[in-house]
Design a protein around this motif. Sequence first.
Motif, PDB file in Angstrom:
ATOM      1  N   ILE A  17      -9.816 -35.850 -45.053  1.00 48.92           N
ATOM      2  CA  ILE A  17     -10.290 -35.132 -43.860  1.00 48.92           C
ATOM      3  C   ILE A  17      -9.681 -33.741 -43.868  1.00 48.92           C
ATOM      4  O   ILE A  17      -8.460 -33.594 -43.974  1.00 48.92           O
ATOM      5  N   LEU A  18     -10.539 -32.725 -43.777  1.00 49.76           N
ATOM      6  CA  LEU A  18     -10.053 -31.344 -43.765  1.00 49.76           C
ATOM      7  C   LEU A  18     -10.388 -30.687 -42.431  1.00 49.76           C
ATOM      8  O   LEU A  18     -11.489 -30.873 -41.905  1.00 49.76           O
ATOM      9  N   LEU A  19      -9.435 -29.903 -41.948  1.00 45.17           N
ATOM     10  CA  LEU A  19      -9.645 -29.187 -40.685  1.00 45.17           C
ATOM     11  C   LEU A  19      -9.479 -27.693 -40.931  1.00 45.17           C
ATOM     12  O   LEU A  19      -8.461 -27.269 -41.490  1.00 45.17           O
ATOM     13  N   GLY A  20     -10.478 -26.913 -40.547  1.00 46.18           N
ATOM     14  CA  GLY A  20     -10.393 -25.456 -40.689  1.00 46.18           C
ATOM     15  C   GLY A  20     -10.774 -24.791 -39.380  1.00 46.18           C
ATOM     16  O   GLY A  20     -11.870 -25.006 -38.871  1.00 46.18           O
ATOM     17  N   ILE A  21      -9.838 -24.014 -38.828  1.00 43.83           N
ATOM     18  CA  ILE A  21     -10.136 -23.284 -37.593  1.00 43.83           C
ATOM     19  C   ILE A  21      -9.793 -21.805 -37.799  1.00 43.83           C
ATOM     20  O   ILE A  21      -9.002 -21.484 -38.691  1.00 43.83           O
ATOM     21  N   SER A  65     -22.566 -27.385 -30.560  1.00 49.83           N
ATOM     22  CA  SER A  65     -21.134 -27.253 -30.302  1.00 49.83           C
ATOM     23  C   SER A  65     -20.512 -26.339 -31.347  1.00 49.83           C
ATOM     24  O   SER A  65     -20.883 -26.383 -32.530  1.00 49.83           O
ATOM     25  N   PRO A  66     -19.546 -25.510 -30.947  1.00 54.98           N
ATOM     26  CA  PRO A  66     -18.875 -24.668 -31.949  1.00 54.98           C
ATOM     27  C   PRO A  66     -17.920 -25.466 -32.847  1.00 54.98           C
ATOM     28  O   PRO A  66     -17.395 -24.930 -33.814  1.00 54.98           O
ATOM     29  N   LEU A  67     -17.692 -26.734 -32.509  1.00 56.62           N
ATOM     30  CA  LEU A  67     -16.851 -27.593 -33.361  1.00 56.62           C
ATOM     31  C   LEU A  67     -17.738 -28.682 -33.944  1.00 56.62           C
ATOM     32  O   LEU A  67     -18.315 -29.470 -33.204  1.00 56.62           O
ATOM     33  N   ARG A  68     -17.823 -28.700 -35.265  1.00 54.38           N
ATOM     34  CA  ARG A  68     -18.750 -29.637 -35.892  1.00 54.38           C
ATOM     35  C   ARG A  68     -18.096 -30.400 -37.039  1.00 54.38           C
ATOM     36  O   ARG A  68     -17.122 -29.946 -37.649  1.00 54.38           O
ATOM     37  N   LEU A  69     -18.672 -31.569 -37.293  1.00 55.87           N
ATOM     38  CA  LEU A  69     -18.172 -32.456 -38.340  1.00 55.87           C
ATOM     39  C   LEU A  69     -19.207 -32.491 -39.463  1.00 55.87           C
ATOM     40  O   LEU A  69     -20.407 -32.606 -39.199  1.00 55.87           O
ATOM     41  N   TYR A  70     -18.725 -32.380 -40.689  1.00 54.29           N
ATOM     42  CA  TYR A  70     -19.591 -32.473 -41.867  1.00 54.29           C
ATOM     43  C   TYR A  70     -19.035 -33.584 -42.755  1.00 54.29           C
ATOM     44  O   TYR A  70     -17.819 -33.820 -42.786  1.00 54.29           O
ATOM     45  N   ALA A  71     -19.929 -34.252 -43.502  1.00 56.21           N
ATOM     46  CA  ALA A  71     -19.471 -35.392 -44.312  1.00 56.21           C
ATOM     47  C   ALA A  71     -20.239 -35.484 -45.625  1.00 56.21           C
ATOM     48  O   ALA A  71     -21.403 -35.072 -45.717  1.00 56.21           O
ATOM     49  N   ILE A  75     -15.518 -36.966 -48.268  1.00 53.57           N
ATOM     50  CA  ILE A  75     -14.819 -35.915 -47.537  1.00 53.57           C
ATOM     51  C   ILE A  75     -15.417 -35.780 -46.137  1.00 53.57           C
ATOM     52  O   ILE A  75     -16.630 -35.856 -45.965  1.00 53.57           O
ATOM     53  N   TYR A  76     -14.543 -35.563 -45.140  1.00 50.62           N
ATOM     54  CA  TYR A  76     -14.991 -35.102 -43.827  1.00 50.62           C
ATOM     55  C   TYR A  76     -14.412 -33.706 -43.635  1.00 50.62           C
ATOM     56  O   TYR A  76     -13.239 -33.481 -43.942  1.00 50.62           O
ATOM     57  N   VAL A  77     -15.228 -32.806 -43.099  1.00 48.25           N
ATOM     58  CA  VAL A  77     -14.725 -31.471 -42.772  1.00 48.25           C
ATOM     59  C   VAL A  77     -14.972 -31.225 -41.295  1.00 48.25           C
ATOM     60  O   VAL A  77     -16.076 -31.429 -40.793  1.00 48.25           O
ATOM     61  N   ILE A  78     -13.919 -30.795 -40.610  1.00 48.63           N
ATOM     62  CA  ILE A  78     -14.055 -30.405 -39.201  1.00 48.63           C
ATOM     63  C   ILE A  78     -13.872 -28.903 -39.142  1.00 48.63           C
ATOM     64  O   ILE A  78     -12.856 -28.381 -39.620  1.00 48.63           O
ATOM     65  N   LYS A  79     -14.872 -28.239 -38.598  1.00 48.41           N
ATOM     66  CA  LYS A  79     -14.854 -26.785 -38.607  1.00 48.41           C
ATOM     67  C   LYS A  79     -15.070 -26.249 -37.192  1.00 48.41           C
ATOM     68  O   LYS A  79     -15.920 -26.749 -36.463  1.00 48.41           O
ATOM     69  N   SER A  80     -14.283 -25.224 -36.860  1.00 48.48           N
ATOM     70  CA  SER A  80     -14.500 -24.572 -35.569  1.00 48.48           C
ATOM     71  C   SER A  80     -15.013 -23.151 -35.803  1.00 48.48           C
ATOM     72  O   SER A  80     -14.452 -22.415 -36.603  1.00 48.48           O
ATOM     73  N   ASP A  81     -16.057 -22.786 -35.083  1.00 43.78           N
ATOM     74  CA  ASP A  81     -16.605 -21.432 -35.174  1.00 43.78           C
ATOM     75  C   ASP A  81     -15.923 -20.482 -34.194  1.00 43.78           C
ATOM     76  O   ASP A  81     -16.221 -19.289 -34.190  1.00 43.78           O
ATOM     77  N   VAL A  82     -15.059 -21.034 -33.343  1.00 41.04           N
ATOM     78  CA  VAL A  82     -14.395 -20.191 -32.349  1.00 41.04           C
ATOM     79  C   VAL A  82     -12.883 -20.398 -32.438  1.00 41.04           C
ATOM     80  O   VAL A  82     -12.412 -21.499 -32.739  1.00 41.04           O
ATOM     81  N   PRO A  83     -12.122 -19.322 -32.161  1.00 43.02           N
ATOM     82  CA  PRO A  83     -10.664 -19.496 -32.172  1.00 43.02           C
ATOM     83  C   PRO A  83     -10.241 -20.361 -30.984  1.00 43.02           C
ATOM     84  O   PRO A  83     -10.885 -20.337 -29.942  1.00 43.02           O
ATOM     85  N   LEU A  84      -9.163 -21.105 -31.153  1.00 45.73           N
ATOM     86  CA  LEU A  84      -8.716 -22.054 -30.133  1.00 45.73           C
ATOM     87  C   LEU A  84      -7.325 -21.691 -29.629  1.00 45.73           C
ATOM     88  O   LEU A  84      -6.420 -21.438 -30.420  1.00 45.73           O
ATOM     89  N   LEU A  85      -7.188 -21.713 -28.309  1.00 47.16           N
ATOM     90  CA  LEU A  85      -5.861 -21.559 -27.722  1.00 47.16           C
ATOM     91  C   LEU A  85      -5.061 -22.831 -27.985  1.00 47.16           C
ATOM     92  O   LEU A  85      -5.650 -23.888 -28.254  1.00 47.16           O
ATOM     93  N   PRO A  86      -3.725 -22.766 -27.881  1.00 43.39           N
ATOM     94  CA  PRO A  86      -2.905 -23.946 -28.183  1.00 43.39           C
ATOM     95  C   PRO A  86      -3.323 -25.214 -27.427  1.00 43.39           C
ATOM     96  O   PRO A  86      -3.337 -26.297 -28.002  1.00 43.39           O
ATOM     97  N   SER A  87      -3.684 -25.068 -26.152  1.00 41.69           N
ATOM     98  CA  SER A  87      -4.069 -26.254 -25.373  1.00 41.69           C
ATOM     99  C   SER A  87      -5.329 -26.900 -25.948  1.00 41.69           C
ATOM    100  O   SER A  87      -5.431 -28.122 -26.039  1.00 41.69           O
ATOM    101  N   ALA A  88      -6.289 -26.082 -26.353  1.00 37.49           N
ATOM    102  CA  ALA A  88      -7.528 -26.610 -26.934  1.00 37.49           C
ATOM    103  C   ALA A  88      -7.248 -27.226 -28.300  1.00 37.49           C
ATOM    104  O   ALA A  88      -7.800 -28.276 -28.650  1.00 37.49           O
ATOM    105  N   PHE A  89      -6.377 -26.589 -29.084  1.00 35.43           N
ATOM    106  CA  PHE A  89      -6.056 -27.134 -30.404  1.00 35.43           C
ATOM    107  C   PHE A  89      -5.345 -28.470 -30.267  1.00 35.43           C
ATOM    108  O   PHE A  89      -5.609 -29.403 -31.025  1.00 35.43           O
ATOM    109  N   ALA A  90      -4.440 -28.573 -29.308  1.00 35.39           N
ATOM    110  CA  ALA A  90      -3.722 -29.844 -29.089  1.00 35.39           C
ATOM    111  C   ALA A  90      -4.719 -30.957 -28.761  1.00 35.39           C
ATOM    112  O   ALA A  90      -4.632 -32.059 -29.301  1.00 35.39           O
ATOM    113  N   ALA A  91      -5.689 -30.647 -27.882  1.00 40.47           N
ATOM    114  CA  ALA A  91      -6.711 -31.644 -27.530  1.00 40.47           C
ATOM    115  C   ALA A  91      -7.537 -32.003 -28.763  1.00 40.47           C
ATOM    116  O   ALA A  91      -7.888 -33.172 -28.981  1.00 40.47           O
TER     117      ALA A  91
END
Lengths: 244, 111
Positions: A17-21, A65-71, A75-91
């Motif tokens: 699982i990969l996460l890119g923000i 949604s600006p946050l999407r899952l690809y598979a 491999i799973y990739v989670i990608k965000s198209d928008v920058p996230l504040l710490p509270s949003a990233f924690a969630a």
Amino acid sequence: MSAAVREWGPRQRNPVILLGIPGPGLVGVIAVDYLIEKKDLAEAGTIEIPALPPIAVVKEGIIVSPLRLYAGDGIYVIKSDVPLLPSAFAALVEGVMNWAIEKRPKMAIFLGGVPDDQRMEVERPEVYVIFNNQDASQIAGDIKASKLSDGLLSGYPVMFLWAARRRGIPAMVLMAQSYLKYPDPGASAEALRALFPLIGELDLGELEAKSEAIRLKLKDLMEQTSQVMAQGAEEMRAIPAYIA
Amino acid sequence: MGWYYREVRWSVYSVRGPIEPIADVSVERDCVRIVIDLPGASKEDVDLLLREDALFLEARANVGGVPVTYRKLIRLPVEVDPDAARATMRSGMLVVEAPVKKPKFRRVGVE
């Protein structure tokens, strides 16, 4: 409150699982975007975060949604198209790790850049790795990255690693030496190269050849990300960094 | 709350006018350093003007076959000496370094 992952399509067992923000140099976002394209990963879900401001991506006249899952291809990739504040990233990481438990992932990986003032003098950026436990370190095997030794780590990588560790998921943070405020496809290429033992080989020629077009295309996102990083640093009193 | 929509064409960068490139200004000891990202531009394409309190840049580039014009005016946080400034181009990034202008005190007679 954690994020909700809505998945459709065939499930994958023991995936990577990969996460890119958006972050320093947009390293994570550029890397996962390229991976999605080269491996032809299919869109497999969305992630909804209550803490996210009302932002949506428009694709062919429909909001997504600006946050999407690809598979695909294990491999799973989670990608965000928008920058996230710490509270949003924690969630986000809490929600993603809750979703990931039943999949028994081989490894969860957070891809990003570590800003370096000397980046302009460097032809090939260094890639660094930090694991959340010994198992992760062994599973990672031959990845071409320097293991960071004793030091202090702060910011989003820490949230990611702890969220995975609390659930017994092997995880790592892979950070490439990068610019802070300029899109850095060169750093993304090195991060992907380091991951070949885990995700398979990729032809990085196109990423390197299109570097200028990528930098131009992502100019606006980089500027927004810089603003959010400054806000986020205020919130956390830290910028994602490693101090040895 | 207002709403906002911006069209983004992902396959071809849609150029409707000059682009303001990303720039970063830092004051280091006695020197002001300005770094500007100019993808696709070479030093021959850059027209750079500097005065004590501002920098103006215009540059032409070709990015993936698409002609691009960059234009930016940057107000500097402190005054610099434009005659002693130096500019270099590295990997599509323009770096301008100019020494901070030292303020001069002048003696004023009291009448």
